[in-house]
Write a protein that holds these residues in place. Structure first.
Motif, PDB file in Angstrom:
ATOM      1  N   ILE A  89       0.981  -1.115   0.181  1.00 35.54           N
ATOM      2  CA  ILE A  89       0.005   0.000   0.093  1.00 35.54           C
ATOM      3  C   ILE A  89       0.847   1.175   0.002  1.00 35.54           C
ATOM      4  O   ILE A  89       1.849   1.347   0.678  1.00 35.54           O
ATOM      5  CB  ILE A  89      -1.069   0.085   1.207  1.00 35.54           C
ATOM      6  N   VAL A  90       0.468   2.240  -0.871  1.00 35.05           N
ATOM      7  CA  VAL A  90       1.387   3.418  -1.151  1.00 35.05           C
ATOM      8  C   VAL A  90       0.656   4.423  -0.269  1.00 35.05           C
ATOM      9  O   VAL A  90      -0.351   4.905  -0.923  1.00 35.05           O
ATOM     10  CB  VAL A  90       1.844   3.774  -2.585  1.00 35.05           C
ATOM     11  N   LYS A  91       1.379   5.359   0.372  1.00 33.15           N
ATOM     12  CA  LYS A  91       0.693   6.696   0.793  1.00 33.15           C
ATOM     13  C   LYS A  91       1.372   7.747  -0.319  1.00 33.15           C
ATOM     14  O   LYS A  91       2.298   7.687  -0.658  1.00 33.15           O
ATOM     15  CB  LYS A  91       1.516   7.026   2.069  1.00 33.15           C
ATOM     16  N   THR A  92       0.417   8.644  -0.290  1.00 33.65           N
ATOM     17  CA  THR A  92       0.770   9.715  -1.694  1.00 33.65           C
ATOM     18  C   THR A  92       0.828  11.093  -1.298  1.00 33.65           C
ATOM     19  O   THR A  92       0.941  11.709  -2.313  1.00 33.65           O
ATOM     20  CB  THR A  92      -0.468   9.224  -2.597  1.00 33.65           C
ATOM     21  N   HIS A  93       0.710  11.394  -0.083  1.00 36.37           N
ATOM     22  CA  HIS A  93       0.736  12.781   0.026  1.00 36.37           C
ATOM     23  C   HIS A  93       2.022  13.383  -0.424  1.00 36.37           C
ATOM     24  O   HIS A  93       2.956  13.139  -0.499  1.00 36.37           O
ATOM     25  CB  HIS A  93       0.501  13.285   1.654  1.00 36.37           C
ATOM     26  N   SER A  94       1.893  15.112  -0.872  1.00 38.63           N
ATOM     27  CA  SER A  94       2.989  15.591  -1.474  1.00 38.63           C
ATOM     28  C   SER A  94       3.467  16.672  -0.188  1.00 38.63           C
ATOM     29  O   SER A  94       3.006  16.425   0.926  1.00 38.63           O
ATOM     30  CB  SER A  94       2.368  16.336  -2.662  1.00 38.63           C
ATOM     31  N   SER A  95       4.462  17.470  -0.630  1.00 35.12           N
ATOM     32  CA  SER A  95       4.914  18.118   0.432  1.00 35.12           C
ATOM     33  C   SER A  95       4.197  19.271   0.799  1.00 35.12           C
ATOM     34  O   SER A  95       4.255  19.735   2.061  1.00 35.12           O
ATOM     35  CB  SER A  95       6.298  18.505  -0.094  1.00 35.12           C
ATOM     36  N   ASP A  96       3.268  19.815   0.055  1.00 34.26           N
ATOM     37  CA  ASP A  96       2.484  20.892   0.341  1.00 34.26           C
ATOM     38  C   ASP A  96       1.142  20.590   0.512  1.00 34.26           C
ATOM     39  O   ASP A  96       0.167  21.442   0.467  1.00 34.26           O
ATOM     40  CB  ASP A  96       2.576  21.963  -0.448  1.00 34.26           C
ATOM     41  N   ASN A  97       0.402  19.324   0.281  1.00 38.33           N
ATOM     42  CA  ASN A  97      -0.848  18.964   0.163  1.00 38.33           C
ATOM     43  C   ASN A  97      -1.059  17.558   0.389  1.00 38.33           C
ATOM     44  O   ASN A  97      -0.241  16.598  -0.047  1.00 38.33           O
ATOM     45  CB  ASN A  97      -1.486  19.464  -1.163  1.00 38.33           C
ATOM     46  N   LEU A  98      -2.183  17.194   1.252  1.00 37.62           N
ATOM     47  CA  LEU A  98      -2.529  15.807   1.773  1.00 37.62           C
ATOM     48  C   LEU A  98      -2.838  15.191   0.367  1.00 37.62           C
ATOM     49  O   LEU A  98      -2.845  13.785   0.255  1.00 37.62           O
ATOM     50  CB  LEU A  98      -3.326  15.568   2.758  1.00 37.62           C
ATOM     51  N   ILE A  99      -3.318  15.870  -0.615  1.00 29.53           N
ATOM     52  CA  ILE A  99      -3.900  15.449  -1.784  1.00 29.53           C
ATOM     53  C   ILE A  99      -2.884  15.561  -2.637  1.00 29.53           C
ATOM     54  O   ILE A  99      -2.702  16.863  -3.139  1.00 29.53           O
ATOM     55  CB  ILE A  99      -5.378  15.931  -2.119  1.00 29.53           C
ATOM     56  N   THR A 100      -2.322  14.632  -3.233  1.00 29.83           N
ATOM     57  CA  THR A 100      -1.077  14.908  -4.285  1.00 29.83           C
ATOM     58  C   THR A 100      -1.855  15.187  -5.811  1.00 29.83           C
ATOM     59  O   THR A 100      -2.770  14.657  -5.976  1.00 29.83           O
ATOM     60  CB  THR A 100      -0.320  13.660  -4.354  1.00 29.83           C
ATOM     61  N   ASP A 101      -0.813  15.761  -6.633  1.00 29.91           N
ATOM     62  CA  ASP A 101      -1.202  15.638  -8.166  1.00 29.91           C
ATOM     63  C   ASP A 101      -0.468  14.678  -8.901  1.00 29.91           C
ATOM     64  O   ASP A 101       0.373  14.173  -8.203  1.00 29.91           O
ATOM     65  CB  ASP A 101      -1.047  17.193  -8.545  1.00 29.91           C
ATOM     66  N   SER A 102      -0.209  14.609 -10.010  1.00 27.81           N
ATOM     67  CA  SER A 102       0.300  13.499 -10.738  1.00 27.81           C
ATOM     68  C   SER A 102       1.827  14.050 -10.874  1.00 27.81           C
ATOM     69  O   SER A 102       2.965  13.145 -10.895  1.00 27.81           O
ATOM     70  CB  SER A 102       0.097  13.438 -12.128  1.00 27.81           C
ATOM     71  N   ALA A 103       2.270  15.417 -10.763  1.00 21.36           N
ATOM     72  CA  ALA A 103       3.623  15.929 -10.980  1.00 21.36           C
ATOM     73  C   ALA A 103       4.151  15.435  -9.669  1.00 21.36           C
ATOM     74  O   ALA A 103       5.518  14.798  -9.796  1.00 21.36           O
ATOM     75  CB  ALA A 103       3.520  17.292 -11.225  1.00 21.36           C
ATOM     76  N   SER A 104       3.900  15.868  -8.688  1.00 23.34           N
ATOM     77  CA  SER A 104       4.510  15.341  -7.348  1.00 23.34           C
ATOM     78  C   SER A 104       4.536  13.935  -6.995  1.00 23.34           C
ATOM     79  O   SER A 104       5.433  13.552  -6.454  1.00 23.34           O
ATOM     80  CB  SER A 104       4.149  16.492  -6.289  1.00 23.34           C
ATOM     81  N   GLY A 105       3.590  13.550  -7.337  1.00 19.51           N
ATOM     82  CA  GLY A 105       3.397  12.181  -7.393  1.00 19.51           C
ATOM     83  C   GLY A 105       4.328  11.095  -7.934  1.00 19.51           C
ATOM     84  O   GLY A 105       5.091  10.162  -7.547  1.00 19.51           O
ATOM     85  N   THR A 345      -8.125  12.019  -4.678  1.00 21.83           N
ATOM     86  CA  THR A 345      -8.243  11.858  -3.275  1.00 21.83           C
ATOM     87  C   THR A 345      -6.882  11.504  -2.682  1.00 21.83           C
ATOM     88  O   THR A 345      -5.966  11.173  -3.315  1.00 21.83           O
ATOM     89  CB  THR A 345      -9.379  10.671  -3.004  1.00 21.83           C
ATOM     90  N   GLY A 346      -7.291  11.378  -1.375  1.00 18.25           N
ATOM     91  CA  GLY A 346      -5.795  11.281  -0.496  1.00 18.25           C
ATOM     92  C   GLY A 346      -5.918   9.577  -0.162  1.00 18.25           C
ATOM     93  O   GLY A 346      -5.041   9.107   0.564  1.00 18.25           O
ATOM     94  N   THR A 347      -6.714   8.778  -0.579  1.00 21.44           N
ATOM     95  CA  THR A 347      -6.866   7.507  -0.242  1.00 21.44           C
ATOM     96  C   THR A 347      -5.502   6.739  -0.803  1.00 21.44           C
ATOM     97  O   THR A 347      -5.368   6.884  -1.984  1.00 21.44           O
ATOM     98  CB  THR A 347      -8.057   6.734  -0.790  1.00 21.44           C
ATOM     99  N   PRO A 348      -4.838   5.978   0.247  1.00 26.36           N
ATOM    100  CA  PRO A 348      -3.738   5.323  -0.491  1.00 26.36           C
ATOM    101  C   PRO A 348      -4.160   4.316  -1.506  1.00 26.36           C
ATOM    102  O   PRO A 348      -5.149   4.014  -1.688  1.00 26.36           O
ATOM    103  CB  PRO A 348      -3.035   4.385   0.874  1.00 26.36           C
ATOM    104  N   VAL A 349      -2.705   4.218  -2.419  1.00 25.55           N
ATOM    105  CA  VAL A 349      -2.995   3.382  -3.704  1.00 25.55           C
ATOM    106  C   VAL A 349      -2.407   1.859  -3.289  1.00 25.55           C
ATOM    107  O   VAL A 349      -1.355   1.832  -2.605  1.00 25.55           O
ATOM    108  CB  VAL A 349      -2.639   3.790  -4.830  1.00 25.55           C
ATOM    109  N   PRO A 350      -2.916   0.927  -4.302  1.00 22.70           N
ATOM    110  CA  PRO A 350      -2.359  -0.404  -4.217  1.00 22.70           C
ATOM    111  C   PRO A 350      -1.031  -0.429  -4.954  1.00 22.70           C
ATOM    112  O   PRO A 350      -0.972   0.327  -5.958  1.00 22.70           O
ATOM    113  CB  PRO A 350      -3.512  -1.320  -4.817  1.00 22.70           C
ATOM    114  N   ASN A 367       5.335   6.756  -0.776  1.00 19.15           N
ATOM    115  CA  ASN A 367       5.777   6.911  -2.401  1.00 19.15           C
ATOM    116  C   ASN A 367       7.391   7.151  -2.540  1.00 19.15           C
ATOM    117  O   ASN A 367       7.833   6.669  -3.717  1.00 19.15           O
ATOM    118  CB  ASN A 367       4.966   7.666  -3.017  1.00 19.15           C
ATOM    119  N   THR A 368       7.920   7.980  -1.529  1.00 19.31           N
ATOM    120  CA  THR A 368       9.419   8.109  -1.929  1.00 19.31           C
ATOM    121  C   THR A 368      10.148   6.920  -1.776  1.00 19.31           C
ATOM    122  O   THR A 368      11.243   6.672  -2.106  1.00 19.31           O
ATOM    123  CB  THR A 368       9.722   9.347  -0.841  1.00 19.31           C
TER     124      THR A 368
END
Ligand code: ZN
Length: 389
Positions: A89-105, A345-350, A367-368
């Motif tokens: 399971i992967v946590k996806t938050h970015s440095s400035d938002n709990l909901i990431t976009d594809s760039a920071s992801g 969403t901020g739901t972790p991904v498989p 994710n890092t």
């Protein structure tokens, strides 16, 4: 008085519930005839990793994969991606938002660090960070990027470019020219052609001069002979029009070329438009894209099973749409899909893995971690690495 208050309270709750279900779109999908449950692929005992195939389903959570499964192989069957033996399971938050976009992801995967939404291959201070693809190139491995968006879109861009905003696609295309990446297959003619670029540079000719064969349709791809390819199969994202290749066809061609390098390769494949189906709250769109993506996963798994020294990791950058499998219809033939948002969403991904050392990806990971571990296992260096501005 008390009773009146209670009545108003109950009425307001039921109205609120009513509102939320009325405001959120639902859609019925057909459940396919159930196929037999296949065996999971076995764990691979060898430890040597020569090649990595990293597949990112943009916006692909558990519900996206599972609705693809119900629509394709029914309740008992499994998609190819679901036969991979290791899950995490992967946590996806970015440095400035709990909901990431594809760039920071994607930058979390490519550079192994957290950055702000919109950032392509740079850290939160906008300092460029070295990517796993660039490390692989330095070590003499071959590399490739495949996507169903423009090839300059946020996810592929984050592996071979460094800009402060994902919207700088003209600049990203220009940076690809000097990235050393051997295979670029996706959409995005408009970011390479002199007619559409803001600086009128003819990047198509410049890639050609550097030895890339430029491909514009599926026939070009099938008949290509060069070991360096720039495939631009649509003006922007692929339109699923006649003459465009599938993701599996692009993946197979990339594998055929990259596998010629005895030192190994790194290939990233993105199912870009699963995310777009989520943004549009369209279950049909999601399912078609999951099917296309899963065929590419099969191409990767077939290659890896034959090769024995290839690690395949499939995951997502984030979930899109808050997609839920809501309820079965009365006739039992359909499933109602429910959406909570038109954004991520901020739901972790498989995460699914197959190949040597796949078990390194078990557990609930950031994710890092995935990016850092991929670079470590490919033995190309230790991320993160900051570059001079
Ligand atoms: Zn998105």
């Amino acid at each position: 008085m008390k009773r009146l208050f209670l009545l108003v309270f109950i009425l307001s709750i039921s109205t609120a519930c009513q509102d939320s279900s009325d405001n959120n779109p639902t859609e019925n999908i057909s459940v396919a005839e159930s196929e037999a449950t296949p065996e999971l692929l076995p764990l691979v005992e060898g430890k040597t990793i020569k090649n990595i195939i990293f597949l990112i389903g943009d916006g692909t959570g558990i519900a996206q994969l599972t609705s693809g499964q119900y629509a394709t192989v029914g309740s008992d069957g499994l998609l190819h991606v679901q036969t991979m033996p290791v899950t995490g399971i992967v946590k996806t938050h970015s440095s400035d938002n709990l909901i990431t976009d594809s760039a920071s992801g994607a930058t979390a995967y490519s550079c192994g660090l957290k950055t702000y939404n919109g950032a392509i291959g740079v850290n939160p201070d906008k300092t460029p960070c070295k990517t796993i693809l660039e490390l692989a190139e330095e070590k003499g491995l071959s590399t490739g990027l495949v996507s169903t968006s423009s090839i300059t879109h946020a996810t592929p861009a984050s592996f071979a470019a460094h800009v402060e905003s994902r919207s700088m696609e003209d600049e990203i295309a220009a940076q690809f020219l000097n990235s050393g990446v051997e295979v670029l297959l996706g959409g995005g003619v408009e970011y390479f052609s002199s007619e559409d670029r803001s600086d009128s540079r003819d990047l198509i000719s410049e890639f050609s001069d550097k030895g890339y064969q430029v491909l514009l349709n599926a026939d070009d791809l099938n008949n290509s002979t060069s070991d360096k390819l720039l495939g631009l199969f649509a003006s922007d994202g692929l339109e699923r029009a006649e003459g465009e290749p599938s993701t599996a066809a692009m993946t197979s061609k990339a594998l055929e070329i990259l596998n010629k390098n005895e030192k190994g390769f790194f290939l990233m494949v993105e199912g870009s438009q699963i995310d777009w189906g989520g943004h549009g709250n369209s279950a049909d769109y999601v399912i078609n894209e999951v099917q296309d993506f899963d065929a590419a996963v099969k191409a990767a798994l077939d290659f890896a099973q034959e090769d024995g020294e290839t690690l395949v990791v499939v995951t997502a950058d984030h979930e899109t749409g808050g997609m839920t499998l809501q309820r079965q219809t009365a006739d039992g033939d359909s499933l109602e899909i429910y959406w909570t948002t038109g954004y991520h969403t901020g739901t972790p991904v498989p995460l699914m893995a197959y190949g040597p050392n796949a078990t390194e990806f078990m557990g609930w990971r950031d994710n890092t971690y995935v990016g850092k571990k991929l670079a470590e296992l490919l033995q190309v260096g230790n991320l993160p690495i900051l570059l001079e501005n």
